[in-house]
Motif scaffolding. Structure first.
Motif, PDB file in Angstrom:
ATOM      1  N   GLN A   1     -39.982 -55.047  -3.361  1.00  0.00           N
ATOM      2  CA  GLN A   1     -40.920 -54.247  -4.164  1.00  0.00           C
ATOM      3  C   GLN A   1     -41.403 -55.035  -5.373  1.00  0.00           C
ATOM      4  O   GLN A   1     -42.576 -54.937  -5.767  1.00  0.00           O
TER       5      GLN A   1
ATOM      6  N   THR B   1     -44.076 -57.374  -4.236  1.00  0.00           N
ATOM      7  CA  THR B   1     -45.330 -56.638  -4.066  1.00  0.00           C
ATOM      8  C   THR B   1     -45.966 -56.386  -5.428  1.00  0.00           C
ATOM      9  O   THR B   1     -47.192 -56.452  -5.583  1.00  0.00           O
TER      10      THR B   1
ATOM     11  N   ASN C   1     -42.731 -65.118   1.104  1.00  0.00           N
ATOM     12  CA  ASN C   1     -44.027 -64.990   0.430  1.00  0.00           C
ATOM     13  C   ASN C   1     -44.498 -66.322  -0.142  1.00  0.00           C
ATOM     14  O   ASN C   1     -45.704 -66.598  -0.168  1.00  0.00           O
TER      15      ASN C   1
END
Length: 338
Positions: free
Chosen positions: A202, A205, A225
């Motif tokens: 999270q 993100t 990522n």
């Protein structure tokens, strides 16, 4: 010549019979104590939310337990996030002395007690194994105008609230690395603008969506990522540069920042008060996980360190880690006065 093969059950029986020698001084099976194996569902408690790196590894352990038939009863992964990982510890401590509960834990078990967030610590649990160790990555969006750690420090010196940081706990290993790095760079970390997320996923993100400016997380949490180009890593806490696709990422030490004395390892604990035979079973189960080929490959791919410990070796390691963590937290003003 007749040969015999020992399965995991039989091996556990042998170990329990001879005793788990040297395990914290009390894990030697009592004379005549029967070997043990789970009699009901086993719960692996994770201190962070579903979908994060801790959750992924806990489910990895669950899969190995099942595939290798190390545990022949159902194995469940239960996420107990909240309170900077204190909630999971409170929940887990209440299960003592039930041997059907395991806690997949970070170094936050140590730092939360040191900071005074909870009185519970590793002495209120039964340490089973040290599994893998990670480094901290400080991550930003690819188009962030902060290109180096010195860019970040320069901005913070101008305005401590000008950069927002995401993380999963105050006083956790990654937060400590960030605080110690900034302190050594001349920035007082006590005024940082911190946004706490339930999982590292999270928080990633959040930085990709520009809800926070930077994230302090484990390298493994940032790895995918970063690999896909969705995030950029300013620096890592490793003492020397990592390998593979991370080889071009500088270390914090290269920027003249001191992040020594902070541990970012993962552990498995059982509840306090279990028997020596129960402890021997879980130590052997985790040793089998450690020897799994896929497990080792996963650690290598993520630039982690495989540092399996159990028994007296684990006891000494935990004490040294606790002392080093406390010294680091005292240095940056996060330790509760004794």
């Amino acid at each position: 010549m007749m040969t015999f093969k020992l399965g995991f059950r039989e091996l556990s029986s042998v170990v329990a019979a001879i005793g788990a020698l040297g395990t914290w001084g009390h894990a030697v099976a009592a004379e005549g104590e029967a070997a043990w194996q789970p009699q009901g569902p086993v719960e692996i408690v994770v201190p962070t939310g579903a979908g994060g790196e801790n959750d992924r590894v806990a489910r990895f352990i669950q899969r190995i337990f099942e595939q290798k038939k190390l545990v022949e009863t159902p194995v469940l992964v239960v996420n107990k996030s909240g309170g900077g990982q204190v909630l999971s510890l409170v929940y887990f401590a209440k299960k003592s002395p039930d041997p059907h509960f395991l806690l997949y834990a970070t170094g936050t078990v140590l730092s939360n007690q040191i900071s005074g967030r909870t009185e519970l610590g590793y002495h209120d649990l039964t340490p089973i194994a040290k599994l893998r160790c990670d480094n901290t990555a400080l991550t930003v969006a690819p188009d962030s105008d902060m290109k180096t750690m010195q860019d970040l420090i320069g901005r913070l010196k101008g305005n401590i609230r000008s950069v927002s940081f995401g993380g999963v706990s105050r006083g956790g290993a990654n937060n400590l690395v960030l605080a110690k790095a900034l302190r050594s760079g001349g920035v007082d970390p006590s005024g940082l603008k911190m946004i706490i997320f339930k999982t590292n996923a999270q928080s990633m993100t959040g930085v990709m969506g520009k809800h926070v400016d930077a994230v302090a997380s484990s390298v493994s949490a940032a790895f995918q990522n970063f690999k896909s180009g969705k995030l950029r890593i300013l620096a890592v806490s490793a003492p020397k540069r990592l390998t593979g696709i991370l080889a071009d990422v500088p270390t914090m030490a290269e920027a003249g920042l001191d992040v020594s004395g902070v541990s970012n390892c993962r552990y498995i604990y059982a509840t306090k008060g279990i028997t020596a035979a129960q402890r021997a079973f879980w130590e052997n189960a985790m040793a089998a996980v450690n020897n799994d080929e896929e497990w080792g490959a996963d650690i290598a791919q993520r630039n982690q360190m495989q540092d399996f410990r159990r028994g007296k070796d684990l006891e000494s390691d935990l004490k040294a880690t606790y002392d080093a963590t406390r010294a680091a937290m005292v240095d940056i003003g996060l330790a509760k006065a004794k």
